[in-house]
Design an enzyme around this catalytic site. Structure first.
Site, PDB file in Angstrom:
ATOM      1  N   GLN A 281       1.129  -1.439   0.102  1.00 33.68           N
ATOM      2  CA  GLN A 281      -0.036  -0.199  -0.192  1.00 33.68           C
ATOM      3  C   GLN A 281       1.005   0.977  -0.041  1.00 33.68           C
ATOM      4  OE1 GLN A 281      -2.119  -1.312   3.469  1.00 33.68           O
ATOM      5  NE2 GLN A 281      -0.179  -1.037   4.801  1.00 33.68           N
ATOM      6  N   HIS A 313      -6.778   3.622  20.774  1.00 34.48           N
ATOM      7  CA  HIS A 313      -5.483   2.017  21.582  1.00 34.48           C
ATOM      8  C   HIS A 313      -5.587   1.744  22.758  1.00 34.48           C
ATOM      9  CE1 HIS A 313      -3.308   2.982  17.703  1.00 34.48           C
ATOM     10  NE2 HIS A 313      -2.763   1.802  17.584  1.00 34.48           N
ATOM     11  N   ASP A 335       1.865  -0.077  13.615  1.00 36.82           N
ATOM     12  CA  ASP A 335       2.408   0.200  13.864  1.00 36.82           C
ATOM     13  C   ASP A 335       2.630   0.729  15.132  1.00 36.82           C
ATOM     14  OD1 ASP A 335       0.122   1.080  15.511  1.00 36.82           O
ATOM     15  OD2 ASP A 335      -1.095   1.701  13.852  1.00 36.82           O
ATOM     16  N   GLU A 355       1.990  -8.150  10.925  1.00 40.20           N
ATOM     17  CA  GLU A 355       1.235  -7.663  10.232  1.00 40.20           C
ATOM     18  C   GLU A 355       1.745  -7.928   8.876  1.00 40.20           C
ATOM     19  OE1 GLU A 355       0.728  -4.215   8.225  1.00 40.20           O
ATOM     20  OE2 GLU A 355       0.354  -4.736  10.232  1.00 40.20           O
ATOM     21  N   ASP A 389      -0.776 -12.536   6.227  1.00 38.47           N
ATOM     22  CA  ASP A 389      -1.226 -12.152   6.450  1.00 38.47           C
ATOM     23  C   ASP A 389      -2.451 -12.793   7.881  1.00 38.47           C
ATOM     24  OD1 ASP A 389      -4.193 -11.268   4.164  1.00 38.47           O
ATOM     25  OD2 ASP A 389      -4.097 -14.011   5.742  1.00 38.47           O
ATOM     26  N   ALA A 390      -3.038 -11.919   8.123  1.00 40.07           N
ATOM     27  CA  ALA A 390      -3.478 -12.320   9.061  1.00 40.07           C
ATOM     28  C   ALA A 390      -4.350 -14.081   9.919  1.00 40.07           C
ATOM     29  CB  ALA A 390      -4.126 -11.166  10.590  1.00 40.07           C
ATOM     30  N   ASP A 408      -6.494  -5.587  15.599  1.00 38.26           N
ATOM     31  CA  ASP A 408      -6.337  -3.944  15.279  1.00 38.26           C
ATOM     32  C   ASP A 408      -6.202  -3.874  13.863  1.00 38.26           C
ATOM     33  OD1 ASP A 408      -6.069  -1.080  15.777  1.00 38.26           O
ATOM     34  OD2 ASP A 408      -3.558  -1.772  15.884  1.00 38.26           O
TER      35      ASP A 408
END
Length: 552
Positions: A281, A313, A335, A355, A389-390, A408
């Protein structure tokens, strides 16, 4: 297989006869076999360019406006419809097939090559004007899809006429030859876009170069092979048109970097500090210096705002940490901000972060402002970061491995995220929970998207989990934070919704022995649960991989 010597059936005109009213065979500067090969090679290149234009419109529209299913449907349906209209309209040009094809290719090169830049410009500079301009980029997408489809549709009848002028062939054989070259060209264009043009040139430069190739090949085919079919005036006009098109595309390509910087400033503000295209991205960081708050944008959507990220958060992490929390899993959260809140608990022995985008993780570790905001959480010895990939990662994860799972992830209404809010995904998350473990899910804004929020709740319950939904509000009446909004709709969502889930009914509370959140209390947590209860939408079916339900 190309059959250059296929005879015409009895009763059809022979090569010496008039073809389609054009007056007979074309006078070529090369042998007939070579001429046919050059025409089919031109079909191959033009088909590749046409598919690149199509994919570029879909990709850019998805990036700018979200919802890839809707954008793909709009582009493909409008373009295919327009191709039919263009094919019918081209029948009137058959007597002047060479000049018509040259004009069509010059126009297609200009429209297709400049479409990405024009669409981005309208989105960046007029998207926040309101009124009719708010949907300007959507209408422009339809206009470009229509224009591109009309021009692509006009190619085939004209090419059919040109190839028949070289040597008369039965219609079935000619269509087969043209279709073969067209489909193979489309294959090459379809593969070149994601694996060559997009990663190495980007959307804007890739479209401009494709337009240049289109103009050169179309112009060379007509002016080089069929120039004797053109009047002197027609040749001059085509040369002038192609020179102008190439001049426009070349100028745009030279200025594309300056254009992108100006568009980013219009879109994100003048304080753009980092703008990178990762393998996944576009990542943009603004602020973070001189006392200005840090903002993190992913593919144009505001993922983190220094104004309000703490409220988000803390509400996401702390209710799930009330209970055993030695082993914690964060899905997404590259992040490092969710990890920051988890690591405030001294009882955490291990924290795994999964992530998708390694580029975000690099920024979270090495960008001074972002790493300071997350308190260098990803460098903690207890943290292990996996780029994956989750969904795929959960399939291979050991059962009962985690006391807490924190999801998240982006807003479920974003098409690319829907599988991460499916019943199957939550079933995998349930499997990795230890006895007494908790799963917390960011479920999008409640006030503006209640059906989406309660579909997440329904899907969690369908996966065999008990739920406790809640929300938290923003600090300001019009706040610009949250992982589920773009820069043009900062005022659209004024809350975040979450769902705490477990095998037994979870209790919404804070850990009395844990660290004190700055923006969250037991009282505000209870108030958030009561506020959510008033928005309940009952009877919603669960979202699955094959039947996603997130459409607000």
């Amino acid at each position: 297989m190309i059959e250059p010597h296929a005879p015409a059936p009895p009763g059809l005109a022979q090569p010496s006869e008039a073809v389609g009213g054009s007056g007979g065979c074309a006078r070529l500067p090369v042998r007939q076999d070579t001429g046919r090969f050059l025409v089919l090679a031109g079909v191959f290149v033009c088909a590749a360019c046409g598919l690149v234009y199509e994919l570029e419109l879909v990709a850019l529209a998805t990036y700018l406006m979200g919802d890839s299913v809707t954008q793909s449907s709009v582009v493909l349906s409008v373009m295919v419809f327009a191709m039919g209209i263009g094919s019918l309209a081209a029948k009137r040009l058959r007597r002047h097939a060479a000049a018509g094809f040259g004009a069509v290719e010059a126009a297609l090169a200009l429209v297709g090559g400049c479409s990405a830049m024009a669409l981005y410009a309208v989105f960046a500079w007029t998207g926040d004007w309101g009124g009719a301009w708010a949907d300007g980029s959507r209408w422009l997408l339809v206009a470009f899809s229509l224009a591109t489809g009309l021009l692509i549709g006009a190619e085939v009848p004209l090419l059919m006429e040109l190839i028949q002028r070289i040597r008369r062939q039965d219609a079935g054989g000619a269509v087969a030859d043209l279709s073969a070259a067209d489909y193979v060209g489309a294959l090459v264009g379809g593969l070149a876009f994601p694996f060559l043009l997009l990663p190495f040139l980007g959307q804007l430069t890739g479209a401009l170069i494709t337009g240049g190739v289109n103009a050169v090949v179309g112009g060379a085919l007509v002016l080089g092979l069929f120039h004797r079919d053109l009047s002197r005036r027609a040749r001059r006009l085509l040369v002038a048109a192609n020179v102008c098109v190439l001049a426009v595309l070349t100028t745009a390509a030279v200025l594309v970097d300056d254009f992108e910087r100006a568009a980013r400033h219009a879109l994100y503000g003048p304080d753009v500090r980092v703008a990178v295209q990762t393998d996944v991205q576009e990542v943009v960081l603004t602020g973070g210096r001189g006392g200005r708050p840090l903002d993190l944008f992913l593919d144009g959507r505001l993922r983190v705002s220094g104004h309000d990220e703490l409220r988000y958060h803390e509400a996401l992490v702390h209710p799930a940490m009330a209970g055993p929390h030695a082993r914690v899993l964060v899905l997404g959260g590259g992040d490092g901000l969710a990890a920051r809140e988890v690591l405030r608990y001294p009882g955490v022995d291990r924290l795994d972060v999964v992530e998708l985008d390694a580029g975000v993780v690099r920024l979270a570790r090495h960008d001074p402002a972002l790493s300071a905001l997350n308190r260098h959480s990803l460098g903690d010895r207890r943290v292990r970061v996996t780029t994956a990939d989750a969904f795929d990662w959960l399939r291979a994860a050991p059962a009962g491995a985690y006391d807490v799972v924190v999801s998240d992830l982006p807003h479920p209404g974003i098409t690319a995220s829907t599988k991460l809010y499916s019943q199957e995904f939550y079933g995998l998350a349930r499997r990795v929970l230890a006895p007494g473990g908790r799963l917390v899910v960011h479920a999008g804004p409640v006030a503006s998207h209640p059906r989406t929020f309660w579909t997440v709740d329904s899907t969690l319950r369908a996966a065999g989990l008990r739920t406790a939904p809640y929300r938290t509000g923003g600090r300001r009446a019009v706040f610009a934070a949250g992982p589920d909004r773009g820069p043009t709709d900062a005022a659209a969502h004024r809350d975040w919704g979450f769902v705490l889930a477990a095998r037994t009914r979870p209790v919404l509370r804070l850990d009395p022995a844990g660290p004190r959140p700055r923006t969250l209390t037991d009282a505000s947590l209870a108030a958030g649960a009561r506020a959510v209860a008033h928005t309940r939408v009952g009877g919603l079916p669960a979202s699955t991989l094959v039947h996603p339900r997130y459409a607000d």
